[in-house]
Design a protein around this motif. Structure first.
Motif, PDB file in Angstrom:
ATOM      1  N   SER A  46      10.706   5.204 -10.024  1.00  0.00           N
ATOM      2  CA  SER A  46       9.535   6.043 -10.306  1.00  0.00           C
ATOM      3  C   SER A  46       8.662   6.192  -9.068  1.00  0.00           C
ATOM      4  O   SER A  46       8.163   7.273  -8.773  1.00  0.00           O
ATOM      5  CB  SER A  46       8.714   5.457 -11.450  1.00  0.00           C
ATOM      6  N   ASN A  47       8.433   5.081  -8.340  1.00  0.00           N
ATOM      7  CA  ASN A  47       7.627   5.144  -7.124  1.00  0.00           C
ATOM      8  C   ASN A  47       8.276   6.041  -6.065  1.00  0.00           C
ATOM      9  O   ASN A  47       7.582   6.709  -5.298  1.00  0.00           O
ATOM     10  CB  ASN A  47       7.405   3.743  -6.544  1.00  0.00           C
ATOM     11  N   LYS A  70      -5.840  -4.163  -2.501  1.00  0.00           N
ATOM     12  CA  LYS A  70      -6.790  -3.558  -3.442  1.00  0.00           C
ATOM     13  C   LYS A  70      -6.004  -2.732  -4.458  1.00  0.00           C
ATOM     14  O   LYS A  70      -5.147  -1.932  -4.085  1.00  0.00           O
ATOM     15  CB  LYS A  70      -7.788  -2.657  -2.718  1.00  0.00           C
ATOM     16  N   PHE A  71      -6.301  -2.946  -5.728  1.00  0.00           N
ATOM     17  CA  PHE A  71      -5.627  -2.259  -6.825  1.00  0.00           C
ATOM     18  C   PHE A  71      -6.610  -1.347  -7.553  1.00  0.00           C
ATOM     19  O   PHE A  71      -7.800  -1.650  -7.632  1.00  0.00           O
ATOM     20  CB  PHE A  71      -5.073  -3.271  -7.832  1.00  0.00           C
ATOM     21  N   THR A  99       3.548  -2.228  -1.315  1.00  0.00           N
ATOM     22  CA  THR A  99       3.451  -1.061  -0.456  1.00  0.00           C
ATOM     23  C   THR A  99       2.298  -0.188  -0.937  1.00  0.00           C
ATOM     24  O   THR A  99       2.176   0.070  -2.139  1.00  0.00           O
ATOM     25  CB  THR A  99       4.758  -0.244  -0.500  1.00  0.00           C
ATOM     26  N   LYS A 100       1.476   0.262  -0.009  1.00  0.00           N
ATOM     27  CA  LYS A 100       0.358   1.142  -0.342  1.00  0.00           C
ATOM     28  C   LYS A 100       0.891   2.404  -1.025  1.00  0.00           C
ATOM     29  O   LYS A 100       1.862   3.005  -0.575  1.00  0.00           O
ATOM     30  CB  LYS A 100      -0.408   1.519   0.931  1.00  0.00           C
ATOM     31  N   PRO A 122      -2.351  -6.712   6.451  1.00  0.00           N
ATOM     32  CA  PRO A 122      -2.691  -6.052   7.702  1.00  0.00           C
ATOM     33  C   PRO A 122      -1.938  -4.747   7.951  1.00  0.00           C
ATOM     34  O   PRO A 122      -2.203  -4.066   8.936  1.00  0.00           O
ATOM     35  CB  PRO A 122      -2.301  -7.083   8.757  1.00  0.00           C
ATOM     36  N   ALA A 123      -0.997  -4.364   7.104  1.00  0.00           N
ATOM     37  CA  ALA A 123      -0.248  -3.112   7.287  1.00  0.00           C
ATOM     38  C   ALA A 123      -0.124  -2.435   5.923  1.00  0.00           C
ATOM     39  O   ALA A 123      -0.517  -3.008   4.902  1.00  0.00           O
ATOM     40  CB  ALA A 123       1.131  -3.404   7.871  1.00  0.00           C
ATOM     41  N   ASP A 124       0.421  -1.219   5.893  1.00  0.00           N
ATOM     42  CA  ASP A 124       0.571  -0.491   4.627  1.00  0.00           C
ATOM     43  C   ASP A 124       1.615  -1.118   3.707  1.00  0.00           C
ATOM     44  O   ASP A 124       1.673  -0.799   2.525  1.00  0.00           O
ATOM     45  CB  ASP A 124       0.922   0.972   4.884  1.00  0.00           C
TER      46      ASP A 124
END
Length: 191
Positions: A46-47, A70-71, A99-100, A122-124
């Motif tokens: 789905s993602n 952050k969600f 993963t962002k 510190p990364a996406d």
């Protein structure tokens, strides 16, 4: 074939849907799929916006340890959970990385709550295995801050209190007996 490659552990992979460019990251549960195939959970598909049987590119990657995620809940029902941070931390134990832009499904009390990952540091994309991650929440989608109505400031109302009474002193009255410790009589109970 993996034994000959210079692979870091935990083994993390970048999955890319070449048709639309969507990217996510995941760990591996087991290497039991036939050569050239990968069994991917539905939420990962789905993602990636990947249809069943679709093609993906799989690339071994090394991700930094996450320090902050952050969600954003996708519905206001998420606010009904008593301790959402504990529920989320328990659920994240079954994930190896985040993963962002991905959405996670959290099953809790016979309901499914969806959370979008809005920010990762510190990364996406980052690994969440054996690390301390600070978790934060944005307001859920559709949440409206309750409006506080300004109340008119009225003068405080004085309560009706009885008149204070003063202690009365009787002159010439005897003083009350004072307490004397251990002044009573006693009897033995052992005979």
């Amino acid at each position: 074939a993996l034994a000959r490659l210079d692979v870091e552990y935990p083994m993390l992979f970048q999955l890319t849907n070449k048709q639309n460019g969507n990217v996510t990251h995941c760990g591996v549960l087991e290497f039991s799929a036939p050569e050239g195939n990968a069994f991917v959970p539905y939420w990962t598909m789905s993602n990636l916006m990947l249809p069943e049987g679709g093609l993906i590119q799989v690339k071994n990657v090394s991700l930094p340890k996450a320090t902050y995620v952050k969600f954003q809940p996708q519905h206001v029902d998420f606010l009904d959970i008593n301790n959402p941070r504990a529920v989320l931390e328990f659920t994240l134990r079954s994930f190896s990385c985040v993963t962002k832009g991905d959405q996670l499904c959290i099953p809790y009390n016979d309901k499914k709550y969806y959370l979008e990952i809005k920010e990762v540091k510190p990364a996406d994309a980052a690994c969440i295995i054996e690390c301390d991650v600070n978790i934060d929440f944005e307001a859920p989608v559709g949440y409206v801050e309750p409006q506080r109505q300004a109340q008119e400031i009225a003068e405080p109302v004085k309560p009706d209190l009885p008149e204070p009474q003063k202690a009365q002193v009787n002159e010439g009255a005897e003083e009350a007996p004072k307490f004397i410790p251990f002044a009573g009589g006693a009897q033995r109970i052992d005979g």
